[in-house]
Design an enzyme around this catalytic site. Structure first.
Site, PDB file in Angstrom:
ATOM      1  N   LYS A  81       0.856  -1.188   0.000  1.00 25.22           N
ATOM      2  CA  LYS A  81       0.000   0.000   0.000  1.00 25.22           C
ATOM      3  C   LYS A  81       0.890   1.236   0.000  1.00 25.22           C
ATOM      4  O   LYS A  81       1.901   1.273   0.722  1.00 25.22           O
ATOM      5  CB  LYS A  81      -0.918  -0.026   1.228  1.00 25.22           C
ATOM      6  CG  LYS A  81      -1.971   1.076   1.233  1.00 25.22           C
ATOM      7  CD  LYS A  81      -2.964   0.893   2.378  1.00 25.22           C
ATOM      8  CE  LYS A  81      -4.028   1.984   2.378  1.00 25.22           C
ATOM      9  NZ  LYS A  81      -5.037   1.784   3.439  1.00 25.22           N
ATOM     10  N   SER A 156      -9.882   1.888   2.290  1.00 24.86           N
ATOM     11  CA  SER A 156      -8.938   2.614   1.449  1.00 24.86           C
ATOM     12  C   SER A 156      -7.883   1.730   0.787  1.00 24.86           C
ATOM     13  O   SER A 156      -7.245   2.175  -0.161  1.00 24.86           O
ATOM     14  CB  SER A 156      -8.229   3.654   2.308  1.00 24.86           C
ATOM     15  OG  SER A 156      -7.412   3.019   3.279  1.00 24.86           O
ATOM     16  N   SER A 180     -10.344  -0.371   6.496  1.00 20.25           N
ATOM     17  CA  SER A 180      -9.640  -0.248   5.209  1.00 20.25           C
ATOM     18  C   SER A 180      -8.925  -1.499   4.728  1.00 20.25           C
ATOM     19  O   SER A 180      -8.467  -1.551   3.584  1.00 20.25           O
ATOM     20  CB  SER A 180      -8.635   0.901   5.271  1.00 20.25           C
ATOM     21  OG  SER A 180      -9.315   2.123   5.149  1.00 20.25           O
TER      22      SER A 180
END
Lengths: 498, 486
Positions: A81, A156, A180
């Site tokens: 990420k 996210s 997320s």
């Protein structure tokens, strides 16, 4: 069902690499080729092909020389990420504010996975500064869901989830402040675990809300998640909230506990179903899939009981006071002075700050910074921040009471399956409620996992969330693994990426 | 001015830089004077993803100070974030302690202004609290051609902010408190106390009220007071300014004022209305600072004898006057030097006189701290011993002192090399006296006729004839005897 190379488990890759069926470099090239063909998903922000190949060759060498002594993840290609700092590589957090930020250091998670021999293929797309539930707030554009490209992959950590679901990487790192990891895992039919707060060091993970943020992984199975979690967990002196707790050997606990002597594998475990997680507002197919999954756990020997989390309705409002408050503080450092975006023209210092931040941050981030500054302002602090902290304690107490009756909780990860791109972008509150079942877990600091539990009538994945006692990731992984031994939801791949 | 009509009420906030190797929340080095930004680690620059971790050494120094002022040490204290934007504040917030400081209420004793050397007259000044916080970097507005430079070396340096009660009543008293505090933090090794380098900085809250009133008046806060002299002058100026306002029937505005040392005046910086909303909240990156009994007791066991106690001991054991005892005891270097000299046999009063005279002058002249003195306490004792056994005169002793200071050799070595040893043999002096008197019959007659002034002439001649080595007291005695005998 697929047995394609790119949908194999980490365990399978590790065995094949050690047996010399294919090399790390070949595996890495395979994923890189798929990445190239899958640009339309927009799941990745930066592809580090050269670095990945170099790491793969190192892993090949290590495997040749050391065999069993090579790192547990030697040659396993991952994506990270884009809020984990990676040395020499853009770490954008999905924001224009950091579109030029090349980190001079590696995050704890990156260091640990690198030390275990993992290959870093790319940095994945995400909602800007992890604020969002769809990956649509990314400065780099929305990512798409491989199961239905007109839909969001969740957020996210949507880029991480989309990449793993599409077979662009064996697994991915991700972070979870209010859902997320779990929500995108649910939307993309993957296994995503958010460890207990403090289990994984936050060092080098760009902060959104410090008391809620926790790094974790999105993988194809509980077994893979267990392998990865073992590597990234443990005390780190660089994070004052990191715990001095021994890390259990998760992969070897997947079959532990009950079972012995021919009794069912989950005997002795009690699973609580919070009635608030099965109420109004949950899509019929989602509730049904979660119910069926609970029955499956029962078939595996678990006892099922109903529990109550009376304050769970307060979780979203509470979260949307505390998370923005901390964010408004954490993001104050993005001022254009030392790194990151800076306004080209300005009249004076105040104008410089205003323009830099107005240009650098997107709409959702600005909304949360404004809310956060508001709830911390003198005169409002008690009414919002202090009140939310009190609610947070009540929410945590709800869980503590529930865990007097059961060992883990189970329910749908999200009330609905993946929504269409653009569907909720104009309605922030609707977007926030997509995390209604996950927010409370972060507020209480507990571990949570989302596992594939079927599909709705539109063919979209449904996730089952399991929530554990503080530091009891092992029970979650065991229940998830036993569930996956008895089901095949997690083995399915999206048609266009099979 | 109407000194009788108005009473000044003064409280000081002092920022003391703690003497730690690392920063308060990072292990990075923390030295003053390094090239710009060479001491700025990832945390000092506030790189994304960096996190603060408490440096226990800073906590230990705070506790050490707290114990020395008899304060309550809070076993659990909290860090909060104080938000404002400024280019030299890298995170956009300062980590500080707000509601729950590590050091609670304590006090410091200072000598009362009219101290008359009798050792009494001590005034107790309350200290409200002392809390830990991090320093910001520095903005450099010169040398960059219209732009500003940012040096983040100082960012994250540990500070202890010490807040006094409004117990001070005059500029002199405020300066006395500040001096005592300065001596204490240096004594404890908590800070180097270097005011030029900003290790010891002071803000003053000043208000006036009618004499005898118990309510406080509206206060002004004066910033930027970086020397004892400035503190005294700025407060005096502020009292005069407020007196004038009140005398003319006006009201003092609550505001922050900046002291300009060049113009010797304070000027407004910001009013109460412009005050920042710092949006304090507990720092979620830092768990509460929890200090167990063992930690606190270890700090207590490690405390040195404190200046107040040492001063009293000097008065009692050495019969020093209160003022000299205070001067020696309040500076740890002087106190240690004094004890070394007396332990080596020096007479206490003489040693004190030499230290506050010759030694202080030499230190000042060469810009040295007493710890850097080229002439140690034992050597001073040696010089004083040579005076006591009459080997050298007081005047020669000063010459010896300077020669040792310059590194020309040991005490006796220099006395011998320079031929400074006095002639103490009476018969030798007597011979010289007899010869000089015999050679000057005219002057001898004048003396005997009552012209006492001539006596000096004879002393000069005798000293000259002895090469300056005759002990003056003996010369005087023998001359009188020789001249008066006929």
């Amino acid at each position: 069902m697929t047995d394609a190379l790119h949908h194999r488990s980490i365990t399978a890759h590790a065995a094949a690499l050690r047996a010399g069926e294919y090399s790390c470099e070949e595996l890495t090239r395979h994923f890189l080729a798929r990445i190239e063909k899958s640009e339309r998903l927009n799941s990745l922000i930066t592809v580090t092909a050269e670095g990945a190949l170099a790491q793969a060759r190192d892993a090949d060498r290590a495997l040749r020389q050391n065999g069993g002594g090579a790192g547990a993840l030697a040659g396993i290609p991952l994506v990270h990420k884009d809020l984990f700092c990676t040395r020499g590589v853009l770490t954008s957090c999905g924001s224009k504010m950091l579109e030029n930020f090349i980190s001079p250091y590696d995050a704890h998670i990156i260091e640990k996975l690198g030390a275990a021999g993992a290959v870093s293929l790319a940095k994945s797309n995400m909602d800007e500064f992890a604020m969002g539930a769809s990956t649509e707030t990314s400065y780099y554009g929305a990512a798409r869901n491989p199961w239905d490209e007109a839909r969001v992959p969740g957020g996210s950590s949507g880029g991480s989830a989309a990449a793993v679901a599409a077979g662009l990487a064996a697994a991915a790192t991700a972070s979870d402040t209010g859902g997320s990891i779990r929500q995108p895992a649910a939307f993309c039919s993957l296994t995503g675990i958010k460890p207990s707060y403090g289990r994984v060091s936050r060092y080098g993970m760009v902060a959104f809300a410090s008391s809620l943020d926790q790094g974790g992984v999105i993988a194809r199975s509980a077994e893979d998640a267990a392998l990865l979690l073992r590597e990234i967990s443990g005390f780190d002196a660089r994070d004052a909230t990191s715990l001095r707790e021994e890390v259990p050997d998760y992969p070897n606990l997947l079959n532990g506990g009950g079972g012995g002597g021919g009794s069912p594998p989950l005997s002795g475990m009690t699973v609580g179903l919070p009635k608030e997680f099965f109420g109004d507002g949950v899509a019929e197919d989602v509730a049904a899939a979660a119910q069926t999954a609970a029955e499956q756990l029962q078939k595996l020997g678990a006892k099922i009981c109903e529990v109550e989390l009376p304050n769970s309705a307060a979780a979203v409002p509470c979260y949307y006071v505390l998370a923005p408050a901390e964010a408004s503080s954490n993001l104050a450092r993005f001022d254009g002075i030392r790194y990151g975006h800076r306004a080209a023209k300005y009249a004076d210092l105040n104008d410089f700050y205003e323009r830099t931040r107005a240009e650098g941050f997107g709409a959702e981030v600005k909304r949360r910074l404004l809310v956060g500054a508001f709830v911390l302002a003198a005169g409002y602090y008690d009414a919002y921040y202090i009140k939310a902290q009190k609610l947070r304690r009540l929410i945590a107490e709800d869980f503590a009471r529930a865990f007097e009756k059961c060992d883990i909780l189970a329910g749908p990860t999200t009330p609905q399956t993946a929504f269409a791109l653009g569907e909720k972008l104009g309605d922030p509150v609707a977007m926030y409620y997509s995390d209604i079942f996950t927010n409370a877990v972060n507020l209480a600091g507990l571990p949570g996992i989302s596992i594939p539990a079927g599909f709705d009538r539109a063919g979209l994945p449904v996730g089952l969330q399991l929530i554990g006692r503080y530091l009891d990731e092992a029970s979650l992984l065991r229940a998830a693994h036993q569930f996956q031994l008895a089901t095949d939801w997690h083995l399915r791949a999206p048609e266009n990426f099979s | 001015m109407n000194a009788a009509k108005w009473e000044a009420v003064i409280g000081l906030e002092v920022h003391v830089q703690l003497q730690t190797a690392g920063k308060i929340f990072a292990p990075a080095a923390n030295a003053y004077g390094a090239d710009a930004n060479t001491q700025a680690c990832a945390l000092s620059v506030a790189l994304p993803g960096t996190l603060p971790v408490m440096n226990r050494e800073a906590a230990r120094l705070a506790v050490r100070f707290g114990l020395a002022i008899g304060a309550k040490i809070n076993r659990r204290s909290l860090f909060a974030r104080k938000h404002y934007f400024y280019p030299d504040l890298p995170k956009g917030y300062q980590i500080s302690q707000y509601e729950h400081p590590v050091v609670g209420a304590g006090h410091l004793e200072i000598a009362e202004e009219d101290d008359d050397n009798n050792g009494g007259g001590v005034k107790r000044i309350g200290i409200t609290r002392a809390h830990l916080e991090e320093d910001a970097g520095k903005s450099l507005h010169e040398d960059f051609d219209g732009m500003s430079g940012i040096d983040l070396n100082r960012a994250g340096t540990p500070l202890l902010e010490i807040v006094s009660e409004p117990d001070l009543r005059s500029p002199a008293e405020a300066a006395a408190y500040l001096r005592a505090l300065h001596a204490l933090v240096k004594y404890l090794g908590v800070s180097d106390g270097n005011m030029q380098e900003g290790s010891f900085r002071c803000d003053a809250n000043v208000s006036l009220r009618r004499a005898g009133a118990s309510e406080l008046g509206t206060r002004a806060e004066i910033k930027n007071l970086n020397s004892f002299r400035f503190v005294e002058k700025a407060i005096a100026h502020e009292i005069a300014r407020q007196t004038e306002i009140l005398e003319s029937g006006g009201a003092v505005a609550q505001e922050t004022r900046l002291y300009d040392a060049d113009l010797d005046q304070t000027r407004p910086m910001r009013s109460k209305e412009d005050a920042h909303d710092y949006r304090y909240f507990p720092d979620p990156d830092l768990p509460p600072l929890v200090l167990d009994e063992e930690f606190i007791e270890a700090a207590r066991a490690d405390l040195p004898e404190l200046p107040g106690a040492r001063k009293l001991r000097f008065e009692r054991d050495f019969q020093l006057p209160a003022r000299d005892a205070a001067k020696l005891a309040f500076d740890r270097g002087f106190a240690d030097y004094f004890e070394t000299a007396t332990a080596a046999g020096a007479d206490a009063k003489t040693a004190a006189n030499w230290m506050l005279g010759e030694l202080s002058a030499a230190l000042n002249r060469d810009g040295l701290r007493i710890e850097e003195s080229p002439l140690g306490g034992a050597q001073l004792a040696e010089i004083l011993a040579r005076i006591a056994d009459r080997s050298i005169s007081g005047k020669s002793a000063k010459e010896v002192f300077q020669a040792v200071w310059r590194g020309e050799g040991g005490v006796d070595e220099i006395i011998n090399a320079r031929g400074l040893r006095q002639i103490t043999d009476d018969s030798e002096i007597e011979n010289v006296v007899a010869r000089v008197v015999a050679e000057h019959p005219e002057q001898a007659a004048q003396y005997r006729a009552g012209k006492q002034k001539v006596f000096g002439f004879f002393v000069g001649r005798v000293m000259q004839a002895s090469g300056g080595k005759a002990e003056p007291a003996r010369v005087n005695e023998m001359l009188r005897r020789a001249l008066d005998s006929e």
